[in-house]
Scaffold this motif. Sequence first.
Motif, PDB file in Angstrom:
ATOM      1  N   PRO A  67       0.820  -1.218   0.000  1.00 29.75           N
ATOM      2  CA  PRO A  67       0.000   0.000   0.000  1.00 29.75           C
ATOM      3  C   PRO A  67       0.854   1.268   0.000  1.00 29.75           C
ATOM      4  CG  PRO A  67      -0.931  -1.618   1.493  1.00 29.75           C
ATOM      5  CD  PRO A  67       0.380  -2.166   1.035  1.00 29.75           C
ATOM      6  N   ARG A  68       0.283   2.333  -0.535  1.00 29.92           N
ATOM      7  CA  ARG A  68       1.022   3.546  -0.866  1.00 29.92           C
ATOM      8  C   ARG A  68       1.834   4.109   0.298  1.00 29.92           C
ATOM      9  NH1 ARG A  68      -0.259   8.730  -0.232  1.00 29.92           N
ATOM     10  NH2 ARG A  68      -2.395   8.187   0.370  1.00 29.92           N
ATOM     11  N   LYS A  69       1.217   4.264   1.474  1.00 32.11           N
ATOM     12  CA  LYS A  69       1.929   4.877   2.594  1.00 32.11           C
ATOM     13  C   LYS A  69       3.103   4.021   3.059  1.00 32.11           C
ATOM     14  CE  LYS A  69      -1.838   7.692   4.482  1.00 32.11           C
ATOM     15  NZ  LYS A  69      -2.678   7.964   5.676  1.00 32.11           N
ATOM     16  N   GLN A  70       2.894   2.723   3.101  1.00 33.63           N
ATOM     17  CA  GLN A  70       3.990   1.841   3.508  1.00 33.63           C
ATOM     18  C   GLN A  70       5.063   1.778   2.432  1.00 33.63           C
ATOM     19  OE1 GLN A  70       4.524   0.348   6.535  1.00 33.63           O
ATOM     20  NE2 GLN A  70       6.512  -0.017   5.578  1.00 33.63           N
ATOM     21  N   ARG A  71       4.638   1.828   1.175  1.00 33.18           N
ATOM     22  CA  ARG A  71       5.598   1.829   0.058  1.00 33.18           C
ATOM     23  C   ARG A  71       6.505   3.060   0.148  1.00 33.18           C
ATOM     24  NH1 ARG A  71       2.116   0.995  -3.851  1.00 33.18           N
ATOM     25  NH2 ARG A  71       1.921   3.131  -4.614  1.00 33.18           N
ATOM     26  N   ALA A  72       5.934   4.171   0.574  1.00 31.34           N
ATOM     27  CA  ALA A  72       6.731   5.393   0.714  1.00 31.34           C
ATOM     28  C   ALA A  72       7.809   5.220   1.782  1.00 31.34           C
ATOM     29  CB  ALA A  72       5.822   6.564   1.057  1.00 31.34           C
ATOM     30  N   MET A  73       7.503   4.479   2.830  1.00 32.57           N
ATOM     31  CA  MET A  73       8.496   4.234   3.877  1.00 32.57           C
ATOM     32  C   MET A  73       9.639   3.360   3.354  1.00 32.57           C
ATOM     33  SD  MET A  73       7.564   5.977   6.455  1.00 32.57           S
ATOM     34  CE  MET A  73       8.624   5.315   7.737  1.00 32.57           C
ATOM     35  N   VAL A  74       9.298   2.376   2.554  1.00 33.24           N
ATOM     36  CA  VAL A  74      10.341   1.526   1.965  1.00 33.24           C
ATOM     37  C   VAL A  74      11.225   2.358   1.046  1.00 33.24           C
ATOM     38  CG1 VAL A  74      10.791  -0.445   0.456  1.00 33.24           C
ATOM     39  CG2 VAL A  74       8.938  -0.564   2.138  1.00 33.24           C
ATOM     40  N   ARG A  75      10.610   3.187   0.230  1.00 27.17           N
ATOM     41  CA  ARG A  75      11.385   4.035  -0.685  1.00 27.17           C
ATOM     42  C   ARG A  75      12.228   5.048   0.093  1.00 27.17           C
ATOM     43  NH1 ARG A  75      10.253   2.875  -5.731  1.00 27.17           N
ATOM     44  NH2 ARG A  75       8.183   2.168  -6.395  1.00 27.17           N
ATOM     45  N   LYS A  76      11.741   5.453   1.261  1.00 32.85           N
ATOM     46  CA  LYS A  76      12.533   6.349   2.103  1.00 32.85           C
ATOM     47  C   LYS A  76      13.828   5.666   2.525  1.00 32.85           C
ATOM     48  CE  LYS A  76      12.300   8.966   6.454  1.00 32.85           C
ATOM     49  NZ  LYS A  76      11.430   9.340   7.612  1.00 32.85           N
ATOM     50  N   GLY A  77      13.734   4.412   2.921  1.00 33.53           N
ATOM     51  CA  GLY A  77      14.927   3.658   3.293  1.00 33.53           C
ATOM     52  C   GLY A  77      15.875   3.480   2.122  1.00 33.53           C
ATOM     53  N   ILE A  78      15.306   3.230   0.953  1.00 30.25           N
ATOM     54  CA  ILE A  78      16.128   3.104  -0.255  1.00 30.25           C
ATOM     55  C   ILE A  78      16.842   4.428  -0.537  1.00 30.25           C
ATOM     56  CG2 ILE A  78      16.058   2.739  -2.750  1.00 30.25           C
ATOM     57  CD1 ILE A  78      13.701   0.814  -2.264  1.00 30.25           C
ATOM     58  N   GLY A  79      16.118   5.530  -0.337  1.00 26.39           N
ATOM     59  CA  GLY A  79      16.703   6.847  -0.586  1.00 26.39           C
ATOM     60  C   GLY A  79      17.865   7.167   0.342  1.00 26.39           C
ATOM     61  N   PHE A  80      17.842   6.620   1.529  1.00 23.36           N
ATOM     62  CA  PHE A  80      18.957   6.826   2.465  1.00 23.36           C
ATOM     63  C   PHE A  80      20.116   5.871   2.197  1.00 23.36           C
ATOM     64  CE2 PHE A  80      15.939   9.201   5.168  1.00 23.36           C
ATOM     65  CZ  PHE A  80      16.761  10.243   5.581  1.00 23.36           C
ATOM     66  N   GLU A  81      19.997   5.095   1.140  1.00 18.74           N
ATOM     67  CA  GLU A  81      21.053   4.161   0.711  1.00 18.74           C
ATOM     68  C   GLU A  81      21.400   3.160   1.817  1.00 18.74           C
ATOM     69  OE1 GLU A  81      24.315   6.521  -0.728  1.00 18.74           O
ATOM     70  OE2 GLU A  81      23.251   7.040  -2.579  1.00 18.74           O
ATOM     71  N   ALA A 135      13.903   4.915   8.335  1.00 17.42           N
ATOM     72  CA  ALA A 135      12.986   3.827   7.978  1.00 17.42           C
ATOM     73  C   ALA A 135      13.709   2.490   7.799  1.00 17.42           C
ATOM     74  CB  ALA A 135      12.201   4.180   6.712  1.00 17.42           C
ATOM     75  N   ALA A 136      14.687   2.219   8.666  1.00 12.74           N
ATOM     76  CA  ALA A 136      15.467   0.993   8.519  1.00 12.74           C
ATOM     77  C   ALA A 136      14.640  -0.258   8.778  1.00 12.74           C
ATOM     78  CB  ALA A 136      16.666   1.022   9.471  1.00 12.74           C
ATOM     79  N   ASN A 137      13.684  -0.188   9.692  1.00 14.25           N
ATOM     80  CA  ASN A 137      12.849  -1.351   9.975  1.00 14.25           C
ATOM     81  C   ASN A 137      11.977  -1.692   8.768  1.00 14.25           C
ATOM     82  OD1 ASN A 137      12.178  -3.278  12.106  1.00 14.25           O
ATOM     83  ND2 ASN A 137      10.130  -2.401  12.017  1.00 14.25           N
ATOM     84  N   ASP A 138      11.429  -0.688   8.116  1.00 17.84           N
ATOM     85  CA  ASP A 138      10.613  -0.901   6.921  1.00 17.84           C
ATOM     86  C   ASP A 138      11.466  -1.468   5.784  1.00 17.84           C
ATOM     87  OD1 ASP A 138       8.008   0.879   7.722  1.00 17.84           O
ATOM     88  OD2 ASP A 138       9.855   1.842   8.377  1.00 17.84           O
ATOM     89  N   PHE A 139      12.626  -0.869   5.603  1.00 14.82           N
ATOM     90  CA  PHE A 139      13.522  -1.329   4.541  1.00 14.82           C
ATOM     91  C   PHE A 139      13.961  -2.770   4.785  1.00 14.82           C
ATOM     92  CE2 PHE A 139      17.809  -2.000   2.905  1.00 14.82           C
ATOM     93  CZ  PHE A 139      17.651  -1.663   1.564  1.00 14.82           C
ATOM     94  N   MET A 140      14.133  -3.132   6.054  1.00 17.84           N
ATOM     95  CA  MET A 140      14.616  -4.473   6.381  1.00 17.84           C
ATOM     96  C   MET A 140      13.693  -5.548   5.824  1.00 17.84           C
ATOM     97  SD  MET A 140      15.494  -6.095  10.118  1.00 17.84           S
ATOM     98  CE  MET A 140      13.821  -5.907  10.776  1.00 17.84           C
ATOM     99  N   TYR A 141      12.391  -5.386   6.004  1.00 17.14           N
ATOM    100  CA  TYR A 141      11.471  -6.422   5.532  1.00 17.14           C
ATOM    101  C   TYR A 141      11.378  -6.431   4.010  1.00 17.14           C
ATOM    102  CZ  TYR A 141      10.351  -7.248  10.367  1.00 17.14           C
ATOM    103  OH  TYR A 141      10.455  -7.568  11.698  1.00 17.14           O
ATOM    104  N   TRP A 142      11.546  -5.267   3.404  1.00 19.03           N
ATOM    105  CA  TRP A 142      11.626  -5.243   1.941  1.00 19.03           C
ATOM    106  C   TRP A 142      12.870  -5.985   1.467  1.00 19.03           C
ATOM    107  CZ3 TRP A 142       9.495  -5.021  -2.517  1.00 19.03           C
ATOM    108  CH2 TRP A 142      10.279  -4.766  -3.653  1.00 19.03           C
TER     109      TRP A 142
END
Length: 340
Positions: A148-162, A245-252
């Motif tokens: 879903p969009r809001k959670q997807r934004a959190m994953v992309r936030k983690g990606i953006g922080f490399e 958003a490291a926790n969100d990125f972790m599950y991705w």
Amino acid sequence: MIVKELDNARRGDWDAFVKASPAGTFFHLSGWKDVMEETFRHRIYLLVAEEAGTIAGVLPLVHVKSRLFGNSLISMAFCTYGGPIGTPDAIAALDERARALADDLRVDYLEYRSIERSFPDYKCKDSLYVTFRKPISADHDANMKAIPRKQRAMVRKGIGFELQGEIDTTPERLFRIYSESVRNLGTPVFPKSLFSNLLKTFGEDADIITITHQGDPLASVMNFYFRDEVLPYYGGSVFAARPVAANDFMYWEVMRRAADRGYRIFDYGRSKVGTGSYSFKKNWGFEPQPLHYEFYLRHGDELPDVSPKNPKYQAMIAVWKRLPVPVANAIGPFVSRALG
């Protein structure tokens, strides 16, 4: 139908049966006997039902006894699933033997942890816990769009922080992060040896993914792999993980790596209804599926309640949250071994 304890020489047959059974799970595998006995010193019984020398059903049971939380026989303690599996006749025979064992051990209750009910006459908890399972694709874009969009934004936030995902071969970073995370929740931590024993016992079917930002470890999770499923199980993050958003990125990252390895089911595991982890998993687009925990009660008719929601544990939880992490880590393993 003959029910007996598993001969160690037939562990391969047990595991082959579990992997072939539609109801089989990672938590039914015979390796848990080694993990439970080496880590917690609990006695585990691997009951097998055989018909004409062929395995027709299996039931792993853990005897957990403590002054604080009582005396119980659980299939499977410390795990999400693990109730009896097999043919209807085998399940009935395994249950008969398990009840006899419960009587011999004089436990307070026998507990089966399953997705579906097997014993309509037993008392059942079916509104406390749910599990979250969902198919994943080999296509990363498809998996991203399914969030879903809001959670997807959190994953992309983690990606953006490399942020970077790294495979750990030892539990050092996982334990450091996990122990702080559960202390913050007021929960006693498991001993570090649990994670070492899991890696040793299950080999390539278990790994640890740690998320770093500019070299600093912020989140870490131990994952299990079973048939075509990936199960992120023991995980946590430190306070510094939130802004990036490291926790969100972790599950991705777990999902992405698992998809590349050919796994097609993501099992987000158990959560209590109404908790933060419940909401977090729903935000990923996963639908809750009730778990059915069935009980054979030897005395009375009141179901046991060792949930953190139980009011009698609230004072203990509040105190635990204020303990320094080194103190919580020193005391925690002695308490957690009794939780089941």
